[in-house]
Design a protein around this motif. Sequence first.
Motif, mmCIF file in Angstrom:
data_model
loop_
_atom_site.group_PDB
_atom_site.id
_atom_site.type_symbol
_atom_site.label_atom_id
_atom_site.label_comp_id
_atom_site.label_asym_id
_atom_site.label_seq_id
_atom_site.Cartn_x
_atom_site.Cartn_y
_atom_site.Cartn_z
ATOM 1 N N ARG A 123 0.697 -1.089 0.246
ATOM 2 C CA ARG A 123 -0.047 0.022 -0.222
ATOM 3 C C ARG A 123 0.863 1.136 -0.031
ATOM 4 N N PHE A 124 0.763 2.279 -0.885
ATOM 5 C CA PHE A 124 1.740 3.410 -0.897
ATOM 6 C C PHE A 124 1.124 4.287 -0.721
ATOM 7 N N LEU A 126 1.873 8.451 -0.286
ATOM 8 C CA LEU A 126 2.729 9.344 -0.834
ATOM 9 C C LEU A 126 2.860 10.503 -0.003
ATOM 10 N N GLU A 133 5.763 13.567 -8.113
ATOM 11 C CA GLU A 133 4.815 12.295 -7.400
ATOM 12 C C GLU A 133 6.322 11.464 -7.036
ATOM 13 N N TYR A 135 6.027 7.848 -3.876
ATOM 14 C CA TYR A 135 5.010 7.047 -2.887
ATOM 15 C C TYR A 135 6.257 6.668 -2.272
ATOM 16 N N PHE A 152 7.886 -5.820 -11.353
ATOM 17 C CA PHE A 152 6.382 -5.555 -11.674
ATOM 18 C C PHE A 152 5.793 -4.004 -12.224
ATOM 19 N N PHE A 153 6.255 -3.408 -10.115
ATOM 20 C CA PHE A 153 5.970 -2.006 -9.757
ATOM 21 C C PHE A 153 6.705 -0.825 -10.582
ATOM 22 N N ALA A 154 7.947 -1.033 -11.202
ATOM 23 C CA ALA A 154 8.383 -0.404 -12.028
ATOM 24 C C ALA A 154 7.683 -0.328 -13.083
ATOM 25 N N ARG A 155 7.189 -1.344 -14.008
ATOM 26 C CA ARG A 155 6.279 -1.640 -15.616
ATOM 27 C C ARG A 155 4.451 -0.914 -14.589
ATOM 28 N N ARG A 156 4.409 -1.043 -13.467
ATOM 29 C CA ARG A 156 3.185 -0.393 -13.360
ATOM 30 C C ARG A 156 3.387 0.937 -12.938
ATOM 31 N N PHE A 157 3.726 1.379 -12.205
ATOM 32 C CA PHE A 157 4.060 3.102 -12.258
ATOM 33 C C PHE A 157 5.613 3.317 -12.194
ATOM 34 N N ALA A 158 5.730 3.504 -13.909
ATOM 35 C CA ALA A 158 6.505 3.875 -14.430
ATOM 36 C C ALA A 158 6.812 5.815 -14.066
ATOM 37 N N ASN A 159 6.414 6.060 -14.029
ATOM 38 C CA ASN A 159 5.931 7.708 -14.173
ATOM 39 C C ASN A 159 5.755 8.659 -12.941
ATOM 40 N N MET A 160 5.832 7.488 -11.655
ATOM 41 C CA MET A 160 6.406 7.859 -9.812
ATOM 42 C C MET A 160 7.442 7.163 -9.683
ATOM 43 N N TRP A 173 12.526 2.910 -6.972
ATOM 44 C CA TRP A 173 12.380 3.554 -9.004
ATOM 45 C C TRP A 173 12.215 4.951 -8.441
ATOM 46 N N SER B 33 3.134 0.796 -18.041
ATOM 47 C CA SER B 33 3.459 2.095 -18.787
ATOM 48 C C SER B 33 4.988 2.331 -18.793
ATOM 49 N N LEU B 34 5.517 1.628 -19.557
ATOM 50 C CA LEU B 34 7.259 2.936 -19.281
ATOM 51 C C LEU B 34 7.490 3.273 -20.367
ATOM 52 N N SER B 41 -0.371 -0.827 -15.630
ATOM 53 C CA SER B 41 0.471 -2.402 -16.221
ATOM 54 C C SER B 41 -1.059 -3.258 -16.082
ATOM 55 N N ARG B 104 -2.038 4.080 -5.091
ATOM 56 C CA ARG B 104 -1.002 3.600 -4.223
ATOM 57 C C ARG B 104 -1.942 2.460 -4.159
#
Lengths: 475, 406
Positions: A123-124, A126, A133, A135, A152-160, A173, B33-34, B41, B104
Motif C-alpha cells: 500500500r503506497f 504519498l 510525485e 510514494y 512489476f512495480f516499475a512497469r506499473r508505476f513507471a512515471n512516479m 524506482w 506504462s514504461l 499495467s 496507491r
Amino acid sequence: MRVVRLGSEVDFDGWRKAARALRAEGTPPEALVWTVERDLFDHGEPIAATAGTFAVPAAFMNLAQQVVLNRSPDRFALLYRILWRLEREPRLIDNPAETDMARARDMAKAVSRAAHKMKAFVRFRLVEGAEKETYAAWFEPAHRVTEATAPFFARRFANMDWTILTPDVCVAWDGDRLMVSEGADPADAPSEDAQEELWRTYYASIFNPARLNPRQMRQEMPKRYWRNLPEAALIPGLIEAAQDRAAAMVATPPRPPSDRVLKAAQRHARDASFGAGIPTSLEAVLAGASVCRRCDLWRDATQSVPGEGPPNAPLMFVGEQPGDQEDLAGRPFVGPAGQLFDRALAEAGVPRQRAYVTNAVKHFKHEPRGKVRLHKTPSQGEVSACRGWMDAERRLVSPRVIVMLGATAALSVTGRAAPITESRGRPLTLPDQVQGLVTFHPSHLLRLTDTAAKAAAYRSFVQDLRLAGELAGLV
Amino acid sequence: MAVLDLRRKLAILSDAAKYDASCASSGAAKRNSLDGKGVGSTEGMGICHAYAPDGRCISLLKILLTNFCIYDCAYCINRVSSNTPRARFTVKEVVDLTLNFYKRNYIEGLFLSSGVIRSGDYTMEEMIRVAKSLRLDHDFRGYIHLKLIPEASPELAAEAGLYADRVSINIELPRDDSLKSLAPEKDPTDIKRAMGRMRLAIDDHAEPARRSGRRAFARSQSTQLIVGADEARDGDILARSANLYGAYRLSRVYYSAFSPIPDASHRLPLVRPPLLREHRLYQADWLMRFYGFAQPEIVEQGDDLDLSVDPKTGWALRHRDRFPIDVQTADKEALLRVPGLGAKAVARVLAARRISRLTLDDLKRVGAVLKRAKPFVVTADWRPGALTDQEDLKAALTAPVQLSLF
Ligand code: SF4
C-alpha cells in the motif's frame, strides 16, 4: 561434514557455483551443510571453482531460482540433493509425484504466492512535500521476493518515484532504474495518506453483510499481512455488525416509495409510449416476429431475423433459417453461406439489392456444443408455426419469382417436402400464379467435400440464380 | 438538496454496487506504462488487492456512476420505488478516485456500472466519458470494465469497447418469463441482441488481419445471473449458461445468490442468500468449461443440483459402472472425470506415470483429494474393491467434506 557459506539469503549464483563444483568433485548431499550465517566456528573452506560444467534441464534451473527465495532453511540442501540425483536419475525432473520434486514444487509455489501477495498488498503512501510525485510503502513479504517483484512495480508505476521498504531489503524506482539497498524499519515509511479514509469507506461499503464469510477472507488474505493494510483494522467491527445488519434487512418491511419517485416513474411511463412510431406493413411483420412465441425457437435464439430488401422486389429468396452470425447480427445471409450466396449472385449477374431475402424460419435453431452452436434443421412443426410470417412477407412484397433455397424453404413455400435433386432448376408455378424455383441452399455447397462435386453443384447453383434473374426480368 | 461530500457518495455508490458478483480483472491485453505518460499495467492475470469480510475479492473500484434509476426491477436495490439514499458522481470524481486509488496500489482498475437516468443512451454516454477521460486525458493503462446498458444504441456500445478491457450486460434472471414479471421494463431480446452485437465486434477486432493499426478493443464480455430470486431450477440456469457461452463466447457467467436487500420489494423472498447453491453452480459451470461435461450430464433442466455433494462426485456416483479406473492407463478425459482429481493433478498424473507406477501417496503428492478419489481409482497399491458400489458411499463422501460457507 562440510559447511558451504553463501553470500546472502537469496544468493542463487553463489549456490550454483558451489553446487557445480561440489557435484563435479563427487561430494554427496549428506556430507554438506549449507548456510548463510556468519559463524565463529565456521570451518568452511573456499570451494575451488571448477572449469568443467555440465548440463541440467532448463526446468530445474527455473525451479531452483524460485525455491532459493523460500525462507525454509533446507532449501539449498534440497536443491543440491535434486541436482545430485539428476546425474543418476535424469528423468527425476519430469516426475511431479516424486517426494523431493513435490517438496521443491511446494516451496516454489509458496514463493510465487508470496510474490503475488506482494503485488496485491503493498500500500503506497504519498510522500508529503516531495517535489516530484513520490510514494513509499512498508511491506513484510512472506518470502524473499522483494527484488524479484520490484520490476512489476516499475512497469506499473513507471512515471512516479516510489520506494518499497521491507525488513530484508529496500527497492526504489526513480523513473529510470531500480535501486536496491539494505533493509529498513517501519518508522522510515510515511505513516498515513489522505486517501486511506476514502479507501476504508469503500472497503466497508462494498461488502455484503448477508454473505458474511470471514474464513474465506482469511484464507486469501492471511493475517500476517493485516498489520500493514489500512483497511484491515475495520474487519472485526464489520464482522461483528454483519449479523445484525443482515437480520435487520430481512426483518424490515418495505416502505412505500416516496411521492417524488412515483411521479418520476409515471412521467417516464408516459413519455416512453411516445417513442414508438407507426410501423409500415412489412415492419409490422418484423415487429410481430420479434415477439413471436408460436414455437420454442425464440427461447435460445438471440433475436428474430427479419427479411431484408426492397418492399416491392420482383425476386424473393427464401432460405432455411438464420445461422450463428445471422442470429448475432440480426440480418439474413451475412455468415459464410451468405457470402457464398453473394458471390454466386454476382456471378449470375443478379443484383442483390433488387431482391428480397428472407428465411422460412425466423429464429436460429441450434444446439450448444461447448463454445460453438451447432445448426439444427427446423422440424416440420416449426416450419409451419413460422409460415405465417413468411406468407405475410410474400403477400406484401408480392414478387414475380420466389427462389426456394433448400428443402426447408421448399417445404415452407409449397407446403410439401420434396427431395431437392428432383425438383432443382425447373421453374414451377405456385398456386398464386407466382413463378417458383427450387435450388440448393448455399450452406449445402459449403458442406460438400469432394472438389469436383462441389464445383459442379456451384455451377448449377449459379445457373439457377441466373434463370431466376431472367424470370424476374432482372438480367 | 444538500450536496453530498465525496466520502458519503462513495459509501452510497459502492454499497449499491456490491450486488454485482463480477470482480475479475483478468484477461486484459498485456500492457505497461514504461513508454507512456500515465500510469498502470495489466499482466494478464488479475490481482485481488483485498478481501472483504464476505470472502469476496476486491480487485477493482466497483461503483455506480449513479444509483438513480428510472426502472423498477424488483430484485434491485436501486429500482425507482426503493427508498434507498441516492447519489451521483461527476465524471471527474470517478476519474480522480480511480487514479488516486490506483497509484496507491489499492486496485487494478475500475468497474463502472450505473442506474439508468433519463435514457439508456444518456447514461451510456456518461459512463463512456469516464473511461475516455481515464484513457485519453490520463493515459491510464489499468483495467476498465464497463457495464453496458442493453438498450443503448449499438454505436455507443461499440465506443465503450474502445476504452474497456471487458464489458458486461447482466441478464440477472435466468428465465425470460421471470424477467418479464420482476423487471417489466427490461426486454430479454434487447439484452441478447446487445450481447450478440458485442460478440461480433470482439471477434472482428480479434482477427489478426484487422488488428494492426486499429485501437485496442475489449477482449471479452461477461454476465451475471441472480440465483434464488425466481423459480428457476439449477438445470435451467446451467442450460442458460451453456447457451450464453456458446452464443456469445462469454468469458464468464457469474452466479449471484440473491441476497435480501434493504427495503426489498414484497415480490421477493426475504431469505438468507443460497450461498451453497451458488457455490455448486460455480462448480458445475467449471465442469462445463474445463472438464468436458455437457449440461444435461450434470443436471437435467427442471431439476436442481444435489447440494450435499459437488457435482462431479454426484456424476460419478450416478455412473459407478464406469469406475474404478486405473490411473496408470486411463485416458485424460476419463481422469478428468474422477472426483478429487483437478485439471492440474491430472496433468501431473500424466507426466508422472510415464516414469513410474503411481501409488496413492503419489496421487496425494500431485494434489489429488484422496478421500474423494479413493473409491473411484485403481493405483499400484490400491483397489477399491466393493467400495465403489457400496450403498452408503455417498454418505461416506459427503459427511466429512468441509464447506467454508457460514
Ligand atoms: S421461429 Fe418463427 S414461429 Fe418460432 S418463435 Fe420464431 S418467429 Fe415464431
